[in-house]
Design a protein around this motif. Sequence first.
Motif, PDB file in Angstrom:
ATOM      1  N   GLU A   6       0.847  -1.198   0.000  1.00 18.52           N
ATOM      2  CA  GLU A   6       0.000   0.000   0.000  1.00 18.52           C
ATOM      3  C   GLU A   6       0.878   1.243   0.000  1.00 18.52           C
ATOM      4  O   GLU A   6       1.777   1.388   0.831  1.00 18.52           O
ATOM      5  N   ASP A   7       0.620   2.153  -0.931  1.00 14.04           N
ATOM      6  CA  ASP A   7       1.354   3.410  -0.993  1.00 14.04           C
ATOM      7  C   ASP A   7       0.860   4.381   0.080  1.00 14.04           C
ATOM      8  O   ASP A   7      -0.267   4.269   0.571  1.00 14.04           O
ATOM      9  N   GLY A   8       1.706   5.353   0.404  1.00 12.84           N
ATOM     10  CA  GLY A   8       1.274   6.453   1.252  1.00 12.84           C
ATOM     11  C   GLY A   8       1.477   6.265   2.736  1.00 12.84           C
ATOM     12  O   GLY A   8       0.906   7.001   3.540  1.00 12.84           O
ATOM     13  N   TRP A   9       2.309   5.300   3.138  1.00 14.70           N
ATOM     14  CA  TRP A   9       2.587   5.108   4.557  1.00 14.70           C
ATOM     15  C   TRP A   9       3.711   6.040   5.008  1.00 14.70           C
ATOM     16  O   TRP A   9       4.627   6.356   4.254  1.00 14.70           O
ATOM     17  N   GLY A  10       3.641   6.428   6.273  1.00 21.46           N
ATOM     18  CA  GLY A  10       4.740   7.144   6.899  1.00 21.46           C
ATOM     19  C   GLY A  10       4.902   8.561   6.396  1.00 21.46           C
ATOM     20  O   GLY A  10       3.974   9.204   5.904  1.00 21.46           O
ATOM     21  N   GLY A  11       6.122   9.059   6.541  1.00 19.76           N
ATOM     22  CA  GLY A  11       6.420  10.441   6.200  1.00 19.76           C
ATOM     23  C   GLY A  11       6.292  11.336   7.419  1.00 19.76           C
ATOM     24  O   GLY A  11       5.400  11.155   8.256  1.00 19.76           O
ATOM     25  N   PRO A  14      -2.104   5.689   5.382  1.00 15.64           N
ATOM     26  CA  PRO A  14      -2.510   6.735   4.438  1.00 15.64           C
ATOM     27  C   PRO A  14      -3.757   7.510   4.836  1.00 15.64           C
ATOM     28  O   PRO A  14      -3.965   8.627   4.350  1.00 15.64           O
ATOM     29  N   ASP A  15      -4.604   6.948   5.705  1.00 13.83           N
ATOM     30  CA  ASP A  15      -5.821   7.659   6.087  1.00 13.83           C
ATOM     31  C   ASP A  15      -5.552   8.793   7.075  1.00 13.83           C
ATOM     32  O   ASP A  15      -6.430   9.624   7.322  1.00 13.83           O
ATOM     33  N   LEU A  16      -4.356   8.855   7.635  1.00 15.23           N
ATOM     34  CA  LEU A  16      -4.003   9.939   8.550  1.00 15.23           C
ATOM     35  C   LEU A  16      -3.566  11.148   7.729  1.00 15.23           C
ATOM     36  O   LEU A  16      -2.718  11.026   6.843  1.00 15.23           O
ATOM     37  N   PRO A  17      -4.127  12.327   7.981  1.00 14.00           N
ATOM     38  CA  PRO A  17      -3.752  13.500   7.173  1.00 14.00           C
ATOM     39  C   PRO A  17      -2.306  13.923   7.411  1.00 14.00           C
ATOM     40  O   PRO A  17      -1.673  13.522   8.393  1.00 14.00           O
ATOM     41  N   GLU A  18      -1.803  14.743   6.504  1.00 15.12           N
ATOM     42  CA  GLU A  18      -0.436  15.249   6.596  1.00 15.12           C
ATOM     43  C   GLU A  18      -0.449  16.728   6.956  1.00 15.12           C
ATOM     44  O   GLU A  18      -1.373  17.461   6.593  1.00 15.12           O
ATOM     45  N   ASP A  19       0.578  17.154   7.651  1.00 14.63           N
ATOM     46  CA  ASP A  19       0.740  18.561   7.983  1.00 14.63           C
ATOM     47  C   ASP A  19       1.196  19.305   6.726  1.00 14.63           C
ATOM     48  O   ASP A  19       2.288  19.044   6.201  1.00 14.63           O
ATOM     49  N   GLU A  20       0.373  20.207   6.240  1.00 12.71           N
ATOM     50  CA  GLU A  20       0.642  20.856   4.956  1.00 12.71           C
ATOM     51  C   GLU A  20       1.913  21.700   4.996  1.00 12.71           C
ATOM     52  O   GLU A  20       2.669  21.762   4.025  1.00 12.71           O
ATOM     53  N   GLY A  21       2.159  22.371   6.124  1.00 16.24           N
ATOM     54  CA  GLY A  21       3.340  23.218   6.222  1.00 16.24           C
ATOM     55  C   GLY A  21       4.627  22.424   6.126  1.00 16.24           C
ATOM     56  O   GLY A  21       5.554  22.791   5.388  1.00 16.24           O
ATOM     57  N   LEU A  22       4.702  21.314   6.860  1.00 15.75           N
ATOM     58  CA  LEU A  22       5.912  20.496   6.833  1.00 15.75           C
ATOM     59  C   LEU A  22       6.060  19.799   5.489  1.00 15.75           C
ATOM     60  O   LEU A  22       7.171  19.657   4.960  1.00 15.75           O
ATOM     61  N   LEU A  23       4.943  19.392   4.897  1.00 18.69           N
ATOM     62  CA  LEU A  23       4.980  18.752   3.586  1.00 18.69           C
ATOM     63  C   LEU A  23       5.539  19.711   2.537  1.00 18.69           C
ATOM     64  O   LEU A  23       6.373  19.333   1.707  1.00 18.69           O
ATOM     65  N   ALA A  24       5.108  20.965   2.589  1.00 19.05           N
ATOM     66  CA  ALA A  24       5.595  21.963   1.633  1.00 19.05           C
ATOM     67  C   ALA A  24       7.077  22.247   1.843  1.00 19.05           C
ATOM     68  O   ALA A  24       7.833  22.442   0.885  1.00 19.05           O
ATOM     69  N   PHE A  25       7.507  22.255   3.107  1.00 17.84           N
ATOM     70  CA  PHE A  25       8.910  22.501   3.428  1.00 17.84           C
ATOM     71  C   PHE A  25       9.797  21.416   2.816  1.00 17.84           C
ATOM     72  O   PHE A  25      10.824  21.703   2.192  1.00 17.84           O
ATOM     73  N   ILE A  26       9.390  20.159   2.962  1.00 21.18           N
ATOM     74  CA  ILE A  26      10.176  19.051   2.411  1.00 21.18           C
ATOM     75  C   ILE A  26      10.122  19.065   0.887  1.00 21.18           C
ATOM     76  O   ILE A  26      11.128  18.841   0.209  1.00 21.18           O
ATOM     77  N   ALA A  27       8.934  19.338   0.345  1.00 24.85           N
ATOM     78  CA  ALA A  27       8.756  19.302  -1.105  1.00 24.85           C
ATOM     79  C   ALA A  27       9.663  20.302  -1.808  1.00 24.85           C
ATOM     80  O   ALA A  27      10.133  20.055  -2.921  1.00 24.85           O
ATOM     81  N   ASP A  28       9.932  21.428  -1.154  1.00 31.35           N
ATOM     82  CA  ASP A  28      10.813  22.430  -1.750  1.00 31.35           C
ATOM     83  C   ASP A  28      12.210  21.861  -1.962  1.00 31.35           C
ATOM     84  O   ASP A  28      12.828  22.060  -3.008  1.00 31.35           O
ATOM     85  N   TYR A  29      12.719  21.128  -0.966  1.00 32.91           N
ATOM     86  CA  TYR A  29      14.020  20.468  -1.115  1.00 32.91           C
ATOM     87  C   TYR A  29      13.933  19.328  -2.122  1.00 32.91           C
ATOM     88  O   TYR A  29      14.848  19.108  -2.922  1.00 32.91           O
ATOM     89  N   ASP A  30      12.827  18.593  -2.064  1.00 34.55           N
ATOM     90  CA  ASP A  30      12.671  17.427  -2.927  1.00 34.55           C
ATOM     91  C   ASP A  30      12.700  17.819  -4.402  1.00 34.55           C
ATOM     92  O   ASP A  30      13.296  17.116  -5.230  1.00 34.55           O
ATOM     93  N   ARG A  31      12.080  18.937  -4.731  1.00 35.26           N
ATOM     94  CA  ARG A  31      12.058  19.384  -6.129  1.00 35.26           C
ATOM     95  C   ARG A  31      13.467  19.641  -6.651  1.00 35.26           C
ATOM     96  O   ARG A  31      13.767  19.392  -7.820  1.00 35.26           O
ATOM     97  N   ARG A  32      14.337  20.153  -5.781  1.00 39.74           N
ATOM     98  CA  ARG A  32      15.707  20.462  -6.202  1.00 39.74           C
ATOM     99  C   ARG A  32      16.499  19.197  -6.528  1.00 39.74           C
ATOM    100  O   ARG A  32      17.467  19.230  -7.282  1.00 39.74           O
ATOM    101  N   LEU A  33      16.080  18.085  -5.933  1.00 39.00           N
ATOM    102  CA  LEU A  33      16.821  16.844  -6.119  1.00 39.00           C
ATOM    103  C   LEU A  33      16.269  15.971  -7.236  1.00 39.00           C
ATOM    104  O   LEU A  33      16.958  15.085  -7.738  1.00 39.00           O
ATOM    105  N   GLN A  34      15.019  16.218  -7.623  1.00 42.79           N
ATOM    106  CA  GLN A  34      14.368  15.308  -8.552  1.00 42.79           C
ATOM    107  C   GLN A  34      15.046  15.252  -9.918  1.00 42.79           C
ATOM    108  O   GLN A  34      15.097  14.192 -10.554  1.00 42.79           O
ATOM    109  N   GLU A  35      15.566  16.371 -10.378  1.00 49.90           N
ATOM    110  CA  GLU A  35      16.196  16.375 -11.699  1.00 49.90           C
ATOM    111  C   GLU A  35      17.382  15.415 -11.737  1.00 49.90           C
ATOM    112  O   GLU A  35      17.517  14.609 -12.660  1.00 49.90           O
TER     113      GLU A  35
END
Length: 509
Positions: free
Chosen positions: A45-50, A286-307
């Motif tokens: 199942e996708d979407g565990w943890g984080g 996966p049914d537990l919601p995510e903190d949007e602020g922390l998710l956005a913070f990580i995603a900013d770094y993640d985008r820099r690495l994806q390329e």
Amino acid sequence: MRRYTLSLALVITLLSPLPAETLALGIMHTNDHHGHLMPFRHDGEDGWGGVARRRVAIQRNRADTSYQWLLLDAGDVFQGTPISNLLTGFLDLECMNQMGYDAMALGNHEFDFGYDVLRSRFADVNFRLLCANVIDRERGTSVAQPFAVIRRGAYRIGVIGLTTETLAGETHPKVKESIVAYPAPVVAGLANYLRGTGCDIVIVLSHQGYGRDLALAAAVPELDVIVGGHTHTQLDEPTRVGDVLVTQTNGWGRYLGVLRMIFERDDETQRFRLVAHQNEYQPMSPDLPEDEGLLAFIADYDRRLQEEMGRVVATALRDFSVEEVRLRENELANLVADAMRTQTEADIVLMNGGNFRAPLAAGPVTAGDLYAVLPFDNFMVKVNLTGAKIRECLEYSTNQYGDGGFLQVSGLRLHYRDGVLVSALVGSDPATAVPLDDAATYSVVMTDFLAIGGDGFPLAEDPYGPGFTGLEQRATFSTWASAQRDLNSALDGRVLVEWIDMADPGLAD
């Protein structure tokens, strides 16, 4: 003469003992996060943890104000995903800052990027990094703060950090510059010190494994709780050893351990004693919601690495598993070991099974995939070893059956029966392979981790001496894979493991 009378209720009140002083303490805990900042696949199942999901769970538990809360981690936050490795643990620690951790024990993988990198990370945290039993040989001091005293209301809680005593054989080669002490006497002395200085509760954050935690609880009854890690042990309930609770979750942030405890002060000893506890291992599903602020913070770094991480290196023509890489011959290990032998022109390659950490799916293979398969930043070392020394290593490998030290090879054909090395041939082709000659000398390539005796191997080579190749294992494999374009491998019988007169210990429950 005046007469005074007392009501029956007042007499009963005066004669009754005062209610015992109670402390309601809650511990939220994690261990062996291994860089899993983003959700991942678990049990199909996708979407565990984080960490964004974990932060929501932490905030919900803290809303229960009937308990004094601590948030603790038992080590191995570093190492395991590309985003974590490329930033050498910085992002993981910053997310822990934002989640409000109170303390963390150093695990063996906190040293993987080198001691200097670890020391530089101390300035990045708002919580305590603890390690009582590893001494910086050069400075003559602990590599980190041995313990912390955390105040919750009127109460003082002592927290001791403990790292596996086998640290020098389980992480970066230069960690041998540190001295590791046997843990139990260290902990016993600190526990008595903390009790003597007025701590009401004493907790150990232990990164030494569940079995050793049980032994520690029996040896040091002055403790109240051991929050463990290292063995990724998933318990149904904390184990009670005397008055000591031992707990651990299975790692990667799949679960958040939540331990609620009620302590009462003993009038005679003045020590708080555990009288009740309630435990949960809350799934980060996966049914537990995510903190949007922390998710956005990580995603900013993640985008820099994806390329870079999305860059296609080669194509896998089949699925490669690592499921039994610590038990028997493995196709992915064959592929990597053969590549290393080609790139270094060595006679033999030895690689520990614990070096391979993730499967490789059929289809495009990206740089990120290679980070997952080979997450450790080890360099290849090429040394000349006698056949006798190679045989000694191969025989030691049988002791590591089912563990990280079980050897995968290239340039050898091995036969094990009932845990004993029956034969060892040099060569890849069974038609031309010849017996390993104890008196002969062979060029052997291995990681710097193995060269210094990692996983307990009978080796003590200088990884930065004449045998240092300058070839980092992941980059070396990537170069070879890019040239090959199509990746394929099969079992060819190079490591034959038979259990005939004995039960296969790898199949034990």
